[in-house]
Design a protein around this motif. Structure first.
Motif, mmCIF file in Angstrom:
data_model
loop_
_atom_site.group_PDB
_atom_site.id
_atom_site.type_symbol
_atom_site.label_atom_id
_atom_site.label_comp_id
_atom_site.label_asym_id
_atom_site.label_seq_id
_atom_site.Cartn_x
_atom_site.Cartn_y
_atom_site.Cartn_z
ATOM 1 N N PHE A 102 77.151 27.925 94.062
ATOM 2 C CA PHE A 102 76.850 29.210 93.439
ATOM 3 C C PHE A 102 75.345 29.372 93.243
ATOM 4 O O PHE A 102 74.809 30.477 93.369
ATOM 5 N N ASP A 103 74.655 28.293 92.942
ATOM 6 C CA ASP A 103 73.202 28.345 92.802
ATOM 7 C C ASP A 103 72.555 28.734 94.124
ATOM 8 O O ASP A 103 71.503 29.380 94.150
ATOM 9 N N GLY A 104 73.187 28.371 95.224
ATOM 10 C CA GLY A 104 72.664 28.724 96.546
ATOM 11 C C GLY A 104 72.805 30.185 96.907
ATOM 12 O O GLY A 104 72.245 30.629 97.924
ATOM 13 N N LEU A 105 73.512 30.966 96.095
ATOM 14 C CA LEU A 105 73.643 32.399 96.384
ATOM 15 C C LEU A 105 72.313 33.124 96.287
ATOM 16 O O LEU A 105 72.158 34.227 96.826
ATOM 17 N N SER A 106 71.338 32.534 95.607
ATOM 18 C CA SER A 106 70.010 33.150 95.495
ATOM 19 C C SER A 106 69.187 32.981 96.767
ATOM 20 O O SER A 106 68.133 33.616 96.909
ATOM 21 N N GLU A 107 69.635 32.138 97.681
ATOM 22 C CA GLU A 107 68.892 31.894 98.909
ATOM 23 C C GLU A 107 68.952 33.115 99.822
ATOM 24 O O GLU A 107 69.957 33.821 99.886
ATOM 25 N N THR A 108 67.862 33.335 100.557
ATOM 26 C CA THR A 108 67.769 34.523 101.411
ATOM 27 C C THR A 108 67.555 34.195 102.885
ATOM 28 O O THR A 108 67.523 35.095 103.710
ATOM 29 N N LYS A 109 67.398 32.918 103.215
ATOM 30 C CA LYS A 109 67.096 32.555 104.603
ATOM 31 C C LYS A 109 68.131 31.583 105.144
ATOM 32 O O LYS A 109 68.722 30.797 104.409
#
Length: 246
Positions: A102-109
């Motif tokens: 869920f923390d990885g949902l902020s990733e954009t690339k």
């Protein structure tokens, strides 16, 4: 005559500086400025603006991925890329991996966003009763993703939040105490008609704007949140109208 000391240090008057034209550059309001072949210094140097650069937050998911500590790999298929789990997903420690993804949902690339988004969906689909005890650990990652201001990240997070709520009858009521942390972002962007594009449905051609998606998510929260859901939603998002009234 001895030099006048200032704070223990000898005071030395400012001297002139020669410029290329042969004139001396001298300080303003000084005796030297009255002399011939002198040029008065044109005030203090201009202050240059510093550009405030916002550094993206380094997520825990990225740290684990870059170290090779995640039990996932990429499968390159004809119909598109898909992640594969190197261990049995039902045997994973959900208290560790679900908040991490869920923390990885902020990733954009890519590849971080691809692994995180598909990983979250897989974990929700196979989680069952293991999701409910982890709900408090998911609030900050969800809030961080909604606070990025990135329309793609926000739309993806809203769709996944819907999947999370509908995955178990226990999830909706468990989220009600955390509305004060999650719903301010809903209230801020509810009236914004920003096109989310087609990426939110992973291939399904369903284009929605952010305002409509927020309304849809609030309806899911109300329908699955129990009897206290609506009054708590209304308190945080005053413009929301109950889906049962329509």
């Amino acid at each position: 005559m001895s030099a006048i000391s200032v704070r223990g240090q000898p005071f030395r008057p400012r001297t002139s500086v020669s410029c290329r034209s042969g004139q001396r550059v001298v300080p303003p309001f000084s005796i030297q400025s009255l002399q011939k072949n002198s040029k008065v210094l044109e005030g203090p140097p201009k202050l240059q603006k510093r550009k405030h650069i916002i550094q993206p937050r380094v997520t825990s998911f990225r740290m684990y991925y870059d170290r090779g500590d995640l039990p996932i790999k990429m499968e390159y298929l004809t119909g598109g890329d898909k992640i594969a789990w190197t261990v049995d997903i039902e045997k994973l420690d959900y208290s560790l991996y679900l908040p991490l993804f869920f923390d990885g949902l902020s990733e954009t690339k890519h590849p971080h966003k691809t692994y995180a988004r598909q990983g979250v969906l897989d974990l929700i689909a196979h989680g069952g009763d293991k999701i409910y005890p982890v709900i408090p650990q998911l609030i900050i990652p969800i809030k961080n993703a909604l606070s990025t201001g990135n329309k793609e990240v926000m739309c993806i997070t809203l769709k996944i939040l819907q999947q999370l709520v509908m995955s178990s009858d226990l999830i909706g009521p468990a989220l009600v105490p955390f509305y004060r942390q999650l719903l301010p972002m809903f209230n801020l962007h509810k009236v914004r008609n920003i096109n989310c594009g087609d990426e939110i449905d992973y291939g399904q051609k369903n284009s929605l704007n952010l305002g409509d998606l927020i309304d849809e998510t609030l309806q899911v929260l109300e329908m699955h949140g129990g009897e206290d859901a609506f009054i708590n939603i209304k308190y945080m998002v005053p413009t929301y109208e109950s889906c049962y009234l329509n």
